[in-house]
Design an enzyme around this catalytic site. Structure first.
Site, PDB file in Angstrom:
ATOM      1  N   SER A   1       1.108  -1.258   0.027  1.00  0.00           N
ATOM      2  CA  SER A   1       0.093   0.182   0.150  1.00  0.00           C
ATOM      3  C   SER A   1       0.699   1.448  -0.123  1.00  0.00           C
ATOM      4  O   SER A   1       0.945   1.647   0.973  1.00  0.00           O
ATOM      5  CB  SER A   1      -0.919   0.199   1.466  1.00  0.00           C
ATOM      6  OG  SER A   1      -0.596   0.185   2.389  1.00  0.00           O
TER       7      SER A   1
ATOM      8  N   HIS B   1      -3.492  -6.206   2.876  1.00  0.00           N
ATOM      9  CA  HIS B   1      -2.302  -6.896   3.079  1.00  0.00           C
ATOM     10  C   HIS B   1      -3.062  -8.110   3.738  1.00  0.00           C
ATOM     11  O   HIS B   1      -2.116  -9.445   4.419  1.00  0.00           O
ATOM     12  CB  HIS B   1      -1.797  -6.502   4.892  1.00  0.00           C
ATOM     13  CG  HIS B   1      -0.463  -5.886   4.435  1.00  0.00           C
ATOM     14  ND1 HIS B   1      -0.429  -5.143   4.919  1.00  0.00           N
ATOM     15  CD2 HIS B   1      -0.321  -4.975   3.267  1.00  0.00           C
ATOM     16  CE1 HIS B   1       0.107  -4.081   4.975  1.00  0.00           C
ATOM     17  NE2 HIS B   1       0.303  -3.801   3.520  1.00  0.00           N
TER      18      HIS B   1
ATOM     19  N   GLN C   1      -6.576  -1.291   7.422  1.00  0.00           N
ATOM     20  CA  GLN C   1      -5.170  -2.307   6.881  1.00  0.00           C
ATOM     21  C   GLN C   1      -4.401  -2.936   8.962  1.00  0.00           C
ATOM     22  O   GLN C   1      -3.762  -4.004   8.509  1.00  0.00           O
ATOM     23  CB  GLN C   1      -4.203  -1.469   6.298  1.00  0.00           C
ATOM     24  CG  GLN C   1      -2.808  -2.673   6.122  1.00  0.00           C
ATOM     25  CD  GLN C   1      -2.062  -1.323   5.142  1.00  0.00           C
ATOM     26  OE1 GLN C   1      -2.252  -0.744   3.622  1.00  0.00           O
ATOM     27  NE2 GLN C   1      -0.716  -0.395   5.731  1.00  0.00           N
ATOM     28  N   GLU C   2      -4.289  -2.643   9.164  1.00  0.00           N
ATOM     29  CA  GLU C   2      -3.148  -2.603  10.465  1.00  0.00           C
ATOM     30  C   GLU C   2      -4.628  -2.209  11.864  1.00  0.00           C
ATOM     31  O   GLU C   2      -4.840  -1.437  12.242  1.00  0.00           O
ATOM     32  CB  GLU C   2      -2.474  -2.016  10.972  1.00  0.00           C
ATOM     33  CG  GLU C   2      -1.538  -2.689   8.954  1.00  0.00           C
ATOM     34  CD  GLU C   2       0.020  -1.987   8.574  1.00  0.00           C
ATOM     35  OE1 GLU C   2       0.512  -1.528   9.849  1.00  0.00           O
ATOM     36  OE2 GLU C   2       0.578  -1.791   7.740  1.00  0.00           O
TER      37      GLU C   2
ATOM     38  N   GLU D   1       2.112  -9.298   7.551  1.00  0.00           N
ATOM     39  CA  GLU D   1       2.752  -8.674   8.406  1.00  0.00           C
ATOM     40  C   GLU D   1       2.197  -9.873   9.661  1.00  0.00           C
ATOM     41  O   GLU D   1       2.691  -9.441  10.837  1.00  0.00           O
ATOM     42  CB  GLU D   1       1.835  -7.116   8.796  1.00  0.00           C
ATOM     43  CG  GLU D   1       2.859  -6.604   7.260  1.00  0.00           C
ATOM     44  CD  GLU D   1       2.220  -5.672   7.968  1.00  0.00           C
ATOM     45  OE1 GLU D   1       2.052  -4.829   8.966  1.00  0.00           O
ATOM     46  OE2 GLU D   1       2.802  -4.378   6.932  1.00  0.00           O
TER      47      GLU D   1
ATOM     48  N   ASP E   1      -3.108   1.613  11.377  1.00  0.00           N
ATOM     49  CA  ASP E   1      -3.100   1.760  10.601  1.00  0.00           C
ATOM     50  C   ASP E   1      -3.986   1.645   9.331  1.00  0.00           C
ATOM     51  O   ASP E   1      -3.747   0.819   9.118  1.00  0.00           O
ATOM     52  CB  ASP E   1      -1.609   1.453   9.476  1.00  0.00           C
ATOM     53  CG  ASP E   1      -1.627   2.560   8.840  1.00  0.00           C
ATOM     54  OD1 ASP E   1      -1.847   3.263   8.360  1.00  0.00           O
ATOM     55  OD2 ASP E   1       0.110   1.255   7.877  1.00  0.00           O
TER      56      ASP E   1
ATOM     57  N   GLU F   1      -2.479   6.439  12.253  1.00  0.00           N
ATOM     58  CA  GLU F   1      -1.601   6.850  11.295  1.00  0.00           C
ATOM     59  C   GLU F   1      -2.435   6.260   9.424  1.00  0.00           C
ATOM     60  O   GLU F   1      -3.127   5.767   9.939  1.00  0.00           O
ATOM     61  CB  GLU F   1      -0.865   5.503  11.158  1.00  0.00           C
ATOM     62  CG  GLU F   1       0.028   5.358  10.077  1.00  0.00           C
ATOM     63  CD  GLU F   1       1.314   3.750   9.662  1.00  0.00           C
ATOM     64  OE1 GLU F   1       1.019   3.137  10.524  1.00  0.00           O
ATOM     65  OE2 GLU F   1       1.344   3.723   8.357  1.00  0.00           O
TER      66      GLU F   1
ATOM     67  N   ASP G   1       2.093   8.417   6.891  1.00  0.00           N
ATOM     68  CA  ASP G   1       2.808   7.377   6.063  1.00  0.00           C
ATOM     69  C   ASP G   1       2.502   8.165   4.525  1.00  0.00           C
ATOM     70  O   ASP G   1       3.555   8.326   3.946  1.00  0.00           O
ATOM     71  CB  ASP G   1       1.791   6.258   6.743  1.00  0.00           C
ATOM     72  CG  ASP G   1       3.084   5.480   5.553  1.00  0.00           C
ATOM     73  OD1 ASP G   1       4.302   5.258   5.210  1.00  0.00           O
ATOM     74  OD2 ASP G   1       2.206   4.168   5.832  1.00  0.00           O
TER      75      ASP G   1
ATOM     76  N   LYS H   1      10.118   5.127   6.748  1.00  0.00           N
ATOM     77  CA  LYS H   1      10.501   3.936   5.384  1.00  0.00           C
ATOM     78  C   LYS H   1      11.792   4.666   5.451  1.00  0.00           C
ATOM     79  O   LYS H   1      11.586   5.048   4.009  1.00  0.00           O
ATOM     80  CB  LYS H   1       9.390   3.154   5.025  1.00  0.00           C
ATOM     81  CG  LYS H   1       7.720   3.189   5.642  1.00  0.00           C
ATOM     82  CD  LYS H   1       6.643   2.806   4.348  1.00  0.00           C
ATOM     83  CE  LYS H   1       6.074   2.078   5.586  1.00  0.00           C
ATOM     84  NZ  LYS H   1       4.891   2.320   4.701  1.00  0.00           N
TER      85      LYS H   1
ATOM     86  N   HIS I   1       8.907  -1.221   8.678  1.00  0.00           N
ATOM     87  CA  HIS I   1       9.369  -2.870   8.451  1.00  0.00           C
ATOM     88  C   HIS I   1       8.130  -2.350   7.202  1.00  0.00           C
ATOM     89  O   HIS I   1       7.137  -1.244   6.586  1.00  0.00           O
ATOM     90  CB  HIS I   1       8.777  -3.898   8.045  1.00  0.00           C
ATOM     91  CG  HIS I   1       7.387  -4.231   8.677  1.00  0.00           C
ATOM     92  ND1 HIS I   1       6.736  -4.601   9.081  1.00  0.00           N
ATOM     93  CD2 HIS I   1       6.231  -3.275   9.603  1.00  0.00           C
ATOM     94  CE1 HIS I   1       5.550  -5.025   8.614  1.00  0.00           C
ATOM     95  NE2 HIS I   1       5.171  -3.240   9.420  1.00  0.00           N
ATOM     96  N   ARG I   2       8.051  -2.670   5.485  1.00  0.00           N
ATOM     97  CA  ARG I   2       6.792  -2.813   4.606  1.00  0.00           C
ATOM     98  C   ARG I   2       6.208  -4.627   4.493  1.00  0.00           C
ATOM     99  O   ARG I   2       6.928  -5.317   5.155  1.00  0.00           O
ATOM    100  CB  ARG I   2       7.879  -3.006   3.229  1.00  0.00           C
ATOM    101  CG  ARG I   2       8.584  -1.974   3.199  1.00  0.00           C
ATOM    102  CD  ARG I   2       8.000   0.209   3.103  1.00  0.00           C
ATOM    103  NE  ARG I   2       7.121  -0.075   3.059  1.00  0.00           N
ATOM    104  CZ  ARG I   2       6.138   0.894   1.489  1.00  0.00           C
ATOM    105  NH1 ARG I   2       7.839   1.697   1.339  1.00  0.00           N
ATOM    106  NH2 ARG I   2       5.462   1.312   1.037  1.00  0.00           N
ATOM    107  N   SER I   3       5.402  -4.111   4.456  1.00  0.00           N
ATOM    108  CA  SER I   3       4.669  -5.547   4.063  1.00  0.00           C
ATOM    109  C   SER I   3       5.358  -6.568   3.243  1.00  0.00           C
ATOM    110  O   SER I   3       5.273  -8.243   3.940  1.00  0.00           O
ATOM    111  CB  SER I   3       3.214  -5.740   3.317  1.00  0.00           C
ATOM    112  OG  SER I   3       3.421  -4.682   2.600  1.00  0.00           O
TER     113      SER I   3
ATOM    114  N   LYS J   1       7.279  -0.432  14.023  1.00  0.00           N
ATOM    115  CA  LYS J   1       6.172  -1.706  13.539  1.00  0.00           C
ATOM    116  C   LYS J   1       6.930  -2.754  12.719  1.00  0.00           C
ATOM    117  O   LYS J   1       8.057  -2.336  11.959  1.00  0.00           O
ATOM    118  CB  LYS J   1       4.578  -0.864  13.409  1.00  0.00           C
ATOM    119  CG  LYS J   1       4.920  -0.414  12.258  1.00  0.00           C
ATOM    120  CD  LYS J   1       3.790   0.704  11.184  1.00  0.00           C
ATOM    121  CE  LYS J   1       3.264   0.727   9.948  1.00  0.00           C
ATOM    122  NZ  LYS J   1       2.060   0.799   9.876  1.00  0.00           N
TER     123      LYS J   1
HETATM  124  P1  PGA Z   1       3.268  -1.402   3.096  1.00  0.00           P
HETATM  125  O1  PGA Z   1       2.330  -1.272   4.295  1.00  0.00           O
HETATM  126  O2  PGA Z   1       4.218  -1.717   3.389  1.00  0.00           O
HETATM  127  O3  PGA Z   1       2.799  -2.331   2.253  1.00  0.00           O
HETATM  128  O4  PGA Z   1       3.283  -0.140   2.033  1.00  0.00           O
HETATM  129  C1  PGA Z   1       2.416  -0.470   5.601  1.00  0.00           C
HETATM  130  C2  PGA Z   1       2.453   0.820   5.970  1.00  0.00           C
HETATM  131  O5  PGA Z   1       1.094   1.216   5.160  1.00  0.00           O
HETATM  132  O6  PGA Z   1       2.521   0.648   7.092  1.00  0.00           O
HETATM  133 ZN    ZN Z   2       1.214   2.952   6.827  1.00  0.00          ZN
END
Ligand code: PGA
Ligand code: ZN
Length: 435
Positions: free
Chosen positions: A45, A158, A166-167, A208, A245, A288, A315, A340, A368-370, A391
């Site tokens: 994402s 994810h 998403q999270e 994740e 998130d 986030e 982000d 990131k 991190h990244r997914s 995270k």
């Molecule tokens: P991504 O997601 O690594 O798939 O971009 C992580 C996030 O949105 O924080």
């Molecule tokens: Zn994010």
């Protein structure tokens, strides 16, 4: 100057990330014979303004996702340009890469190619100095272990859970040390697994490492997490809190959002109200990307209305780019920034992004990244920059644990010097709950 830290050779190779997609590993060799490698992560994402991840686009290999072009970038243009540079001068190396690329978004060489070299050189330099990476990058003052946010329920891009947020993360705010924070988190994660099993819901995991059950609503996800915190013997909001998130760019734009089972439309004000109700109902310390990356007004409104209660973090909208972070500062659009390395593409620029936040008094979470590898660079990076938060997914899946485990090792190595602090200790609601 000794020749032993001069860059002699740079190699790259296509490897696979945790989703089975191609990525790069880069190896740097110094004059003294030392070698060091680094591997590059990849998001799903992604923010529109992220630095460009160079992919081949050759549909006959990996559905177009091969990274042979990025390998060529490293082994030809970059290798020629950096040979003979001193690995101990990270800024000079990174500026050479930026100049060589010559674009504003790293489209020519690829941010994946550039970051692999940038990280591998930092690691080689640390080894040459016989220092752990966090101490090489951060100096003697690098003693702050980050508070982890562990993504225990995965939705959005994810997982196939049907959750549009998403999270859903747990934050062990009451833990006295990083290692204990991991125990609080892992025990809560195990309790969540038991609760889902009891209700005959899937305990298969998403990208994740969080569970991805088919839950009826985003609220149900929060309810399960609160129940899991209690089931594990902890007090919600005091020992273990929640961070979200939503990654709102994936369910809305232009101030319109489509949320919930039936994808009903709500506007910016409606989404803000929804978050307000959640903050009242659940022990949430951080949100986030609560609004889409094109919805600056959404961030500004949220920060004005809720920034005194929770962490409002960018982000996709800030993409670790000092230019956008500066804009966010001017617009008072948030009070924290996610960081990131591969959103911007070099170690030096990432450090600048973190320092800009520190100078502004904003909070920082390294991420991190997914799509990940077992490279644990971000663990050392979080300590080096005194980020205060990290995270790296759930306490599950090797590529997620690689970072958390590295932090446990760093904490022990620092011994009495290690510092661990709750970055949300001043939030009024947390103080109320503690009383
Ligand atoms: P991504 O997601 O690594 O798939 O971009 C992580 C996030 O949105 O924080
Ligand atoms: Zn994010």
């Amino acid at each position: 100057m000794s020749t032993s830290t001069l860059i002699m050779a740079v190699h790259a190779q296509e490897i696979l990330d945790s989703r089975g997609n191609p990525t790069l590993t880069v190896t740097v060799e110094l004059g003294g014979g030392l070698q060091a490698s680094a591997s590059v992560p990849s998001g799903a994402s992604t923010g529109a303004n992220e630095a460009v991840e160079l992919r081949d686009g050759d549909a006959s290999r990996y559905g177009g996702k091969g990274v042979r072009k990025a390998v060529v970038s490293v082994e030809q243009a970059i290798a020629d340009a950096v040979r003979g540079l001193d690995a101990l001068d990270q800024a000079a190396l990174d500026h050479r890469l930026i100049d060589l690329d010559g674009t504003s978004n790293k489209a020519r060489l690829g941010a994946n190619a550039m970051l692999g070299v940038s990280m591998a050189v930092a690691r080689a330099a640390a080894a040459a100095q016989e220092l752990p990476l966090y101490a090489y990058l951060g100096g003697r003052g690098a003693t702050l272990l980050p508070m982890p946010s562990m993504n225990v329920l995965n939705g959005g891009k994810h997982a196939d859970s049907g959750l549009d947020f998403q999270e859903f993360m747990i934050v062990p705010v009451g833990a006295p040390s990083f290692a204990e924070a991991m125990r609080f988190g892992a025990e809560t994660y195990a309790a969540l697994r038991r609760l889902l099993r009891k209700d005959r819901l899937s305990t298969a995991v998403g990208d994740e490492g969080g569970f991805a059950p088919a839950l009826p609503s985003n609220e149900a996800a929060c309810d399960y997490i609160v129940a899991a915190i209690e089931e594990a013997g902890y007090k919600p909001g005091v020992d273990v809190a929640i961070a979200l998130d939503p990654a709102a760019s994936s369910f809305g734009s232009n101030g319109s959002y489509y949320v919930g089972r039936n994808g009903g439309r709500i506007d910016r004000a409606g989404l803000l109200e929804l978050y307000g109700r959640w903050i009242e109902t659940y022990p949430i310390v951080s949100i986030e990307d609560g609004f889409a990356e094109d919805d600056w007004q959404g961030f500004v409104d949220q920060n004005a209305a809720q920034g005194g209660q929770i962490q409002v973090m960018g982000d996709d909208i800030t993409v670790t780019n000092p230019r956008f972070i500066q804009e966010a500062i001017e617009r008072k659009a948030m009070n924290a920034v996610l960081i990131k390395l591969n959103q911007i593409g070099t170690v030096t620029e990432t450090v600048s992004a973190v320092n800009l936040c520190h100078r502004t008094g904003w909070k920082v979470m390294v991420s991190h990244r997914s799509g990940e590898t077992i490279d644990s660079f971000i663990a050392d990076f979080a300590v080096a920059t005194a980020a205060g938060q990290i995270k790296s997914g759930a306490p599950c899946r090797g590529e997620r644990l690689a970072k958390y485990n590295r932090l446990m090792v760093i904490e022990r190595e620092l011994g009495d010097k290690a510092v661990f602090a709750n970055p949300f200790a001043n939030q009024p609601r947390l103080q109320e709950r503690v009383q």
